[in-house]
Design an enzyme around this catalytic site. Structure first.
Site, short mmCIF file in Angstrom:
data_model
loop_
_atom_site.label_atom_id
_atom_site.label_comp_id
_atom_site.label_asym_id
_atom_site.label_seq_id
_atom_site.Cartn_x
_atom_site.Cartn_y
_atom_site.Cartn_z
N SER A 113 0.74 -1.05 0.24
CA SER A 113 0.07 0.22 0.01
C SER A 113 1.02 1.34 0.21
CB SER A 113 -1.19 0.37 1.75
OG SER A 113 -1.59 1.05 1.44
N HIS A 114 0.78 2.33 1.41
CA HIS A 114 1.47 3.33 0.99
C HIS A 114 2.92 3.85 1.76
CE1 HIS A 114 -1.23 2.26 4.55
NE2 HIS A 114 0.19 2.88 5.37
N ASP A 278 -2.46 6.86 -3.32
CA ASP A 278 -1.54 6.61 -2.21
C ASP A 278 -0.54 4.66 -3.54
OD1 ASP A 278 -3.64 4.04 -2.46
OD2 ASP A 278 -3.45 3.19 -1.00
N ASP A 280 -0.76 2.12 -4.12
CA ASP A 280 -1.66 0.66 -4.56
C ASP A 280 -2.93 1.50 -5.46
OD1 ASP A 280 -2.19 0.37 -1.86
OD2 ASP A 280 -3.10 -1.17 -2.63
N ASP A 282 -5.23 2.57 -3.96
CA ASP A 282 -6.77 1.79 -3.23
C ASP A 282 -7.78 3.59 -1.86
OD1 ASP A 282 -5.04 1.67 -1.31
OD2 ASP A 282 -6.10 -0.63 -0.90
N ARG A 283 -6.53 3.93 -1.86
CA ARG A 283 -6.95 5.44 -1.10
C ARG A 283 -6.96 6.28 -0.93
NH1 ARG A 283 -3.40 5.45 4.68
NH2 ARG A 283 -3.68 2.81 5.00
N LYS A 377 -11.64 -0.12 -1.47
CA LYS A 377 -11.26 0.40 -2.04
C LYS A 377 -11.42 0.83 -2.50
CE LYS A 377 -7.62 1.26 1.56
NZ LYS A 377 -7.27 0.10 2.06
#
Ligand code: G16
Length: 544
Positions: A113-114, A278, A280, A282-283, A377
């Site tokens: 992710s982030h 972010d 990947d 999704d944010r 998300k």
């Protein structure tokens, strides 16, 4: 190309966290480490013979090497087809979209992710099931159990797959389809939103936007959709080329890490809309000119304005939010007369609600919003949702949120993170706060009466599964809350998250500074948890 069985020994640290297994790259590079986790995942699934697996990642360092390992193991374990994003790239929402669209058995998504990337950064892996969403706890528990007993794994002796060329190839008996990572996702977005209205908005000379892809996966998606398809001027997307180390940055779209965007959005000539995603994809973070929209408010505003959006204009079946997310969306659900669900942190908890049509929109304070269009998300989706609202309402972001507060009241909200605390200190702190909880009920603290204080436990209303120990909550009679949890996504020590919220509906008190409005509760939370004494920290690492 024969199947080969490799003897291995178990690693004792492969318990999936909030969203899969996240560790330092160097941990994943140990011989057999990734392989053990992948075999344990395959062994936790029923009947994978002849099935289709989607594979892709956020492009961070070690992405392509990991994909080569996974594809060979998938072929050896009996998958018939793998669908892989070109160059190994798929944003998390695009992977979810593709699993659903092509009715795949599941997918493996490679991302931390982030979290920062590069040879000394983080790497991650998670399994998503056939609804496109993260594996539920019964599967992640089974994966962990398998990792503790594994003695061998299967792979094939074959040369690497060419990940660069779109088209089909074979790996033993498995077909590999390399696909455009953006196309299916872009088509889905065009189905949900009024692209003509958004095109109109973006061509208006009084409107301009900035989208910060933070050198991560959303660059190609945002360039294609915002600039090529919707006509945003070139340069709208900044930091749009995905780099394996994310440019040395920390692609977490919040006020601290999205510094370049935040500086521009709080300058004199700020664009009308600012957004970031972010690692990947999704944010999301949404900003107006000189205005920050909290993720909790963003979900509430999106729900209240669902009638602006073609895909949702016929009504929402319900809203779901994670427990630490503010209660702003609850007020919208109440007014709309729809269900509102409070789940533990982790997108996987929304899957059953979405599948059973008990929720249409979901969101989390951790900069995540999404809907029933996929089971993850979705950063760019949230940006398009806001663009569509702005195109219909023809007001600024600040005006829209300001009117929302006038109508529903405002949930002042902040999260204070204390990163990289020694794990034993963090666990002891939580244990000691939990011991204090029963005595707090009925006391008056920070001028409010404590009405409940507990360790949150969730019973899924669809399958009745119970998830306990999901965070410590202290609730007050005026709707204020203090919540404490340890993050399940960090890779260094523990991250203590303190979430603070209070409700205000007096029209003249809706425009206060957040940290000032919450000051008494912040001081109370620090004192209850003895944060400075125990951790030596006098201030949080990150405030959102
Ligand atoms: C993951 C999960 C989210 C969760 C977030 C923070 O997001 O998918 O559901 O809210 O982590 O979790 P924690 O507070 O345990 O660190 P992402 O974007 O990191 O995949």
């Amino acid at each position: 190309m024969g199947i080969i069985t490799i003897t291995t020994t178990a690693f004792n640290d492969q318990k999936p966290g909030t969203s899969g297994l996240r560790k330092k790259v160097t941990v994943f590079q140990q011989p057999h480490y990734l392989e053990n986790f992948v075999q344990s995942t395959f062994d936790s699934l029923n009947d994978i013979q002849g099935k289709t697996l989607v594979v892709g990642g956020d492009g961070r360092f070690y992405n392509e090497q990991a994909i080569q390992i996974i594809l060979k193991m998938a072929a050896a374990n009996g998958f018939k087809r793998a669908i892989v994003g070109q160059n190994g790239l798929l944003s998390t929402p695009a992977a979810s979209c593709i699993i659903r669209k092509y009715k795949a058995f599941g997918g493996i998504i490679l991302s931390a992710s982030h979290n920062p990337a590069g040879p000394n950064g983080d790497f991650g892996i998670k399994y998503n099931v056939s609804n496109g969403g993260p594996a539920p706890e019964n599967i992640t528990d089974a994966i962990f159990a398998n990792t503790q007993n594994i003695t061998e794994y299967q792979t094939i002796d074959a040369s690497d797959v060419n990940l660069n060329e779109i088209g089909s190839q074979f790996l033993a008996d498995m077909t590999i389809d390399i696909i455009d990572p953006v196309e299916d996702y872009a088509l889905l977005m065009a189905d949900l939103f009024d692209f003509d209205a958004i095109r109109g908005l973006l061509s208006n000379k009084n409107f301009n936007m900035r989208f910060d892809a933070m050198h991560a996966i959303t660059g190609p998606y945002a360039k294609d959709i915002l600039e090529k398809c919707l006509g945003a001027v070139e340069g709208t997307v900044i930091n749009g080329i995905p780099l394996t180390d994310f440019g040395g940055g920390h692609p977490d779209p919040n006020l601290t890490y999205a510094e370049e965007l935040v500086t521009e959005m709080f300058s004199d000539n700020a664009p009308t809309l600012g957004a970031a995603s972010d690692g990947d994809g999704d944010r999301n973070m949404i900003l107006g000119a000189n205005f920050f929209v909290t993720p909790s408010d963003s979900l509430a505003v999106m729900a209240a304005n669902a009638d602006c959006i073609p895909a949702y204009k016929n009504g929402l079946s319900g809203i779901a939010r994670s427990m630490p997310t503010s209660q702003a969306p609850d007020r919208v659900a109440e007014k709309l007369g729809i269900e509102c669900h409070e789940t533990p942190t982790g997108w996987k908890f929304f899957g059953n609600l979405l599948d059973a049509d008990r929720a249409t929109l979901c969101g989390e304070e951790s900069f995540g919003t999404g809907s029933n269009h996929i089971r993850e998300k979705d950063g760019l989706w949230a940006v398009l949702y806001w663009l569509n609202i702005l195109a219909v309402r023809k007001q600024s972001v600040a005006e829209i949120v300001g009117q929302h507060w006038q109508e529903y009241g405002r949930n002042y909200y902040t999260r204070h993170d204390y990163e990289a605390i020694p794990s034993d200190i963090a666990k002891q702190l939580m244990a000691d706060v939990e011991l204090k909880l029963p005595n707090l009920v009925g006391q008056t603290l920070a001028g409010r009466k404590v009405t409940y204080a507990d360790n949150f436990s969730y019973t899924d209303p669809v399958d009745n599964s119970v998830s306990s120990n999901q965070g410590l909550r202290i609730g007050f009679d005026d709707g204020a809350r203090i919540v404490l949890r340890l993050s399940g996504t960090g890779t260094e020590g523990a991250t203590l998250r303190v979430y603070i919220e209070s409700y205000e509906n007096k029209p003249d008190k809706l425009q206060q500074d957040t940290q000032s409005a919450l000051k008494e509760l912040i001081v109370l939370a620090e004192a209850l948890a003895e944060i400075t004494t125990r951790t030596g920290r006098t201030q949080p690492t990150v405030i959102t």
